[in-house]
Structure formats: C-alpha cells, structure tokens
Design an enzyme around this catalytic site. Sequence first.
Site, short mmCIF file in Angstrom:
data_model
loop_
_atom_site.label_atom_id
_atom_site.label_comp_id
_atom_site.label_asym_id
_atom_site.label_seq_id
_atom_site.Cartn_x
_atom_site.Cartn_y
_atom_site.Cartn_z
N HIS A 35 0.83 -1.20 0.00
CA HIS A 35 0.00 0.00 0.00
C HIS A 35 0.87 1.26 0.00
O HIS A 35 0.58 2.24 -0.68
CB HIS A 35 -0.88 0.05 1.26
CG HIS A 35 -1.89 -1.05 1.38
ND1 HIS A 35 -1.83 -2.02 2.34
CD2 HIS A 35 -3.00 -1.31 0.66
CE1 HIS A 35 -2.86 -2.83 2.22
NE2 HIS A 35 -3.59 -2.43 1.20
N GLN A 151 -8.91 -6.21 -10.98
CA GLN A 151 -9.52 -4.99 -10.44
C GLN A 151 -9.07 -3.76 -11.25
O GLN A 151 -9.87 -2.87 -11.54
CB GLN A 151 -9.12 -4.83 -8.97
CG GLN A 151 -9.56 -3.53 -8.33
CD GLN A 151 -9.37 -3.55 -6.82
OE1 GLN A 151 -10.18 -4.08 -6.08
NE2 GLN A 151 -8.28 -2.98 -6.36
N SER A 183 0.27 -8.80 1.03
CA SER A 183 -1.19 -8.77 1.06
C SER A 183 -1.64 -8.72 2.51
O SER A 183 -0.99 -9.30 3.39
CB SER A 183 -1.74 -10.04 0.40
OG SER A 183 -3.09 -10.22 0.76
N ARG A 185 -3.90 -10.27 3.67
CA ARG A 185 -4.29 -11.62 4.07
C ARG A 185 -3.11 -12.48 4.53
O ARG A 185 -3.32 -13.54 5.13
CB ARG A 185 -4.94 -12.36 2.89
CG ARG A 185 -6.32 -11.86 2.56
CD ARG A 185 -6.67 -12.28 1.15
NE ARG A 185 -7.97 -11.77 0.79
CZ ARG A 185 -9.05 -12.53 0.68
NH1 ARG A 185 -8.99 -13.81 0.88
NH2 ARG A 185 -10.20 -11.99 0.35
P1 AMP Z 1 -6.69 -3.28 -0.43
O1 AMP Z 1 -6.54 -2.52 0.83
O2 AMP Z 1 -6.32 -4.71 -0.35
O3 AMP Z 1 -8.02 -3.02 -1.10
O4 AMP Z 1 -5.63 -2.66 -1.44
C1 AMP Z 1 -5.59 -1.28 -1.70
C2 AMP Z 1 -4.70 -1.06 -2.89
O5 AMP Z 1 -3.39 -1.53 -2.60
C3 AMP Z 1 -5.18 -1.81 -4.14
O6 AMP Z 1 -5.04 -0.97 -5.27
C4 AMP Z 1 -4.24 -2.98 -4.18
O7 AMP Z 1 -4.06 -3.50 -5.48
C5 AMP Z 1 -2.95 -2.35 -3.67
N1 AMP Z 1 -2.03 -3.38 -3.19
C6 AMP Z 1 -2.31 -4.42 -2.34
N2 AMP Z 1 -1.22 -5.20 -2.19
C7 AMP Z 1 -0.23 -4.64 -2.94
C8 AMP Z 1 1.13 -5.00 -3.22
N3 AMP Z 1 1.70 -6.07 -2.68
N4 AMP Z 1 1.84 -4.20 -4.05
C9 AMP Z 1 1.27 -3.11 -4.62
N5 AMP Z 1 -0.01 -2.72 -4.40
C10 AMP Z 1 -0.75 -3.49 -3.58
#
Ligand code: AMP
Length: 277
Positions: A35, A151, A183, A185
């Site tokens: 993020h 997405q 992630s 998760r």
């Molecule tokens: P989320 O909070 O999981 O909805 O993710 C918010 C944003 O962060 C989304 O645009 C995701 O694609 C991005 N994101 C999540 N994990 C990563 C990562 N490992 N590298 C780059 N961007 C990420």
Amino acid sequence: MIITHTISSLKEELTKHKALNIGFVPTMGALHNGHLCLIKEAKLTTDFVVCSIFVNPIQFTNSSDLEKYPRTLESDIKKLEIENCDLLFLPSESEIYRQPTSLEINFPYQNSIMEGKFRPGHFNGVAIIVAKLFNFVQPQKAFFGQKDLQQCLIIKQLIETLSFDIELHIVPTKRESDGLAMSSRNVRLSENGRKIAPLLYKKINSISTNLQDFELEKTLAIEFLNSNELIKVDYIEIVEMQSGELANHFDKGKKYGICIAALVDNVRLIDNIITEF
Ligand code: AMP
C-alpha cells in the site's frame, strides 16, 4: 495529516486545495509496504495525496471473510504520517451507504472469468465504492496495485465508461524477499502456509518463460501445486492486457498478465505477473 470522517468535511478540506493536482489511493486498511508504494508513487507524481481506508462490506462475497478482515487503524495512521500522506478519509459504513444500494454495475465479461467468476458480486461492490470515492475526492490521478490485476481492468473500464476525468496509475506489486506478494491476508497464513505461499509466484514466473505452450505449462503447474496438500488452485489464466480478455493466441509486442488464485492452507491468495510476448 488531516483526518476526515464525513463526506462534507472531506469536501471542505479539498476545496482548500482545489488548485493542486490531487492523487488518490483507496484502500481497506491493514496497510503494508505494498500500500505504501502506492502512497509513495502518488507523492512523487501529485501535489496532494488523499488515502481512504474503508472496509467495503458490499464487495465481500462471504460474511466471515468480512469479519476476519484485519483492522489495524492506529498503525495505519502512523504509517501514512511517515509517508507524508496529506489527507486520510476514514468514513463509517453509514456515511458511505446512507441508504441500501440497489444499483448494480455489471461487467459481464470480467464477471465470467477469474475473480469475477469465483467471487460473484465482488466487482459490482468494488465499482460502486470506487465510483463513490472518485465523486467525493475528484482526484486527477488514482493509484491502484497491479497485485489486483483484474480490479485494475475493471477500474479502467469504469473510468472510461463513466467518463471520470482521472488518470489511472497501476503500481507494480511489492513482494517479500522470497517473492510472496504482500497482502493484508498474509497475516492469516499458517507457518506452513507461509513457507509454501511463494510457490504461486515461482510457478507463474516459470510459465512466463514458455508462453507458447501456455495450456500445457498451466496444466503442469496446477498439477504440481495441487500435489501439495495445503494448496488448492482456483485458476491460472492469461489475459491480454489491452483488451482485458483471456488470450487464446499470442502476438509479438503485446503484454499479457498471467494470473493465479489459490487457497494456501485455507487462505485465498492471488498474484500475477505481466510479461511481453
Ligand atoms: P486493499 O486494501 O487490499 O483493497 O488494497 C488497496 C490497494 O493496494 C489496491 O489498489 C491494491 O491492489 C494495492 N495493493 C495491495 N497489495 C499490494 C502490493 N503487494 N503491491 C502493490 N499494491 C498493492
């Protein structure tokens, strides 16, 4: 960093910075370095960075997944402050969904493949929250992670179809040193799950070296991964990046995304790499 909880106070703050080039990073919190790469990229290419944290209930297809979603607000705020994020939008569920939403945004093709197929209703939920947030923030640029490749394809379609005047920036996936895509998760992985999770990335990388035989490579990779009792592959697919459609042939100079989703000791992980033929 300014923190706002309501749409009206968000808009009030933003009118003070109207002349600036606004960059927007929507998230669901539990922030990690992936993020923060989006925030860094936004800081580099815009003048005022807005991050939102909102765990969007309507994009979860499974209520226990929503309940189990990690929430780490205090440390999220600290991380955003370190990155010099300018504004954090932190709305409540009732602020976003003042009345139940009956509108649906359908992506017939994307809903028939990969995440769309395995998570019915997911992209409708994503499109509704992102469209709402785009309307509130009205950024010049929006930053999304390649990690969620499908997405990104949906957001691209949303921006084009609803004529949002927003430039989409797709930021490369940030990985752990062993290749596992970061992630929110990952914290739910068991010790053994964490050890074998990088295999997903290794396998799509090895497929990328022999795209011509994609179907054979895919079958072998699924067989290999599923032979581990902790792994169950949902899919390995390849999409042509321009059209966003599954590829059945490969053209020189075109970009392709090799995507994987699998349960690793009951935690569902997705990953992808983009490669040129
Ligand atoms: P989320 O909070 O999981 O909805 O993710 C918010 C944003 O962060 C989304 O645009 C995701 O694609 C991005 N994101 C999540 N994990 C990563 C990562 N490992 N590298 C780059 N961007 C990420």
